[in-house]
Design a protein around this motif. Sequence first.
Motif, short mmCIF file in Angstrom:
data_model
loop_
_atom_site.label_atom_id
_atom_site.label_comp_id
_atom_site.label_asym_id
_atom_site.label_seq_id
_atom_site.Cartn_x
_atom_site.Cartn_y
_atom_site.Cartn_z
N THR A 187 -99.76 -1.61 71.62
CA THR A 187 -100.09 -0.54 70.66
C THR A 187 -101.42 0.10 71.01
O THR A 187 -101.55 1.33 71.02
CB THR A 187 -100.12 -1.11 69.23
N ARG A 188 -102.41 -0.71 71.30
CA ARG A 188 -103.74 -0.18 71.64
C ARG A 188 -103.71 0.58 72.95
O ARG A 188 -104.33 1.65 73.10
CB ARG A 188 -104.74 -1.33 71.70
N MET A 189 -102.98 0.05 73.94
CA MET A 189 -102.87 0.72 75.22
C MET A 189 -102.15 2.06 75.09
O MET A 189 -102.59 3.08 75.64
CB MET A 189 -102.13 -0.18 76.22
N LEU A 190 -101.04 2.06 74.34
CA LEU A 190 -100.26 3.29 74.18
C LEU A 190 -101.05 4.35 73.40
O LEU A 190 -100.96 5.54 73.72
CB LEU A 190 -98.95 2.97 73.46
N ARG A 191 -101.82 3.92 72.42
CA ARG A 191 -102.66 4.87 71.69
C ARG A 191 -103.65 5.55 72.63
O ARG A 191 -103.83 6.77 72.61
CB ARG A 191 -103.42 4.15 70.58
N SER A 192 -104.29 4.75 73.46
CA SER A 192 -105.27 5.30 74.40
C SER A 192 -104.63 6.27 75.38
O SER A 192 -105.16 7.35 75.65
CB SER A 192 -105.95 4.15 75.16
N GLN A 193 -103.46 5.91 75.90
CA GLN A 193 -102.78 6.79 76.86
C GLN A 193 -102.28 8.07 76.19
O GLN A 193 -102.37 9.15 76.78
CB GLN A 193 -101.60 6.04 77.49
N MET A 194 -101.77 7.95 74.98
CA MET A 194 -101.28 9.14 74.28
C MET A 194 -102.41 10.11 73.94
O MET A 194 -102.23 11.33 74.00
CB MET A 194 -100.56 8.72 73.00
#
Length: 304
Positions: A187-194
């Motif tokens: 979730t944290r990784m996807l937030r950063s990438q998005m």
Amino acid sequence: MTYIIKKLFQIIPVLFIISFVVFIFVNVSGDPVVLMLPEDASNEEIKAMQESLGLDKPVIVQYGLFLSNVMKGQFGQSFVYKQEALPIVLERLPATFELMIAAIIISILISIPLGVLSAIKRNTFIDLFISGTSVLGKAMPNFWLGLMLMLVFSVYLQILPVSSRGSLLHLVLPAITTGTAMAAELTRMLRSQMLDVLHQDYMRTARSKGLSHFSVVYKHGLRNSLLPVITLIALNISTLVGGALVTEVVFAWPGIGQLVISAVHARDMAVVQACIFVIAIFVIGANFLADILYRVVDPRIKYR
């Protein structure tokens, strides 16, 4: 295809290194003959057993014999189960695969909507709540989370089975327990990438074409954010295996994790060796599969 063949050949030295490490740990853990024979065994009986197992030979010769047997799929006989170690491990493998695949699916189903929503609602209460929950999910130990889920859903609400393996309902709590930490990290990784992707030029172009918000975010934005997520899943396979070991003990799940814990306690080194090799091959295979998925997700990637 050349890249894939090279990656396959790179697996061979890794397996050699793993075999050496396993052999060293087994040798420093103590003499297995002492455990295999009764306490009142004579020195002659101990010496005869050592000779039959090749433990009286120099260490380098022992490693050569060990490596030769491993290449044949022979890890020795378990003195607890009185049979070859590898079939014992392979018998438990489907249960562990079932748990890990379910945990990965749950972590993806949780992380994708939460990560995207957190990025879209940046710096709002929703974003802060999701980020805080992600930190909490990563910090919770597997054994504690498993016990709490068991207490709530199995003891108080009585809607899910307590332990063991059977129907899909038996899989729910162990899978959630194993996949929670990965879901939090994804979730944290996807937030950063998005957050990076949402401000790219092609995203503004997609909006200017009149595409729906859902299509812009999920078709264009999410797909271009998945490569680091795939990498993170592949790198976390080994962590997921470690979490599965704990989860299987908590929920009495009949997989490799429960087997390797009991084998370590009994110092059944043949089973421990077979477990380590099977887990190592699984982790290596998962990383190899991730390399292939890169091209599937983004056809622009070229392997050299």
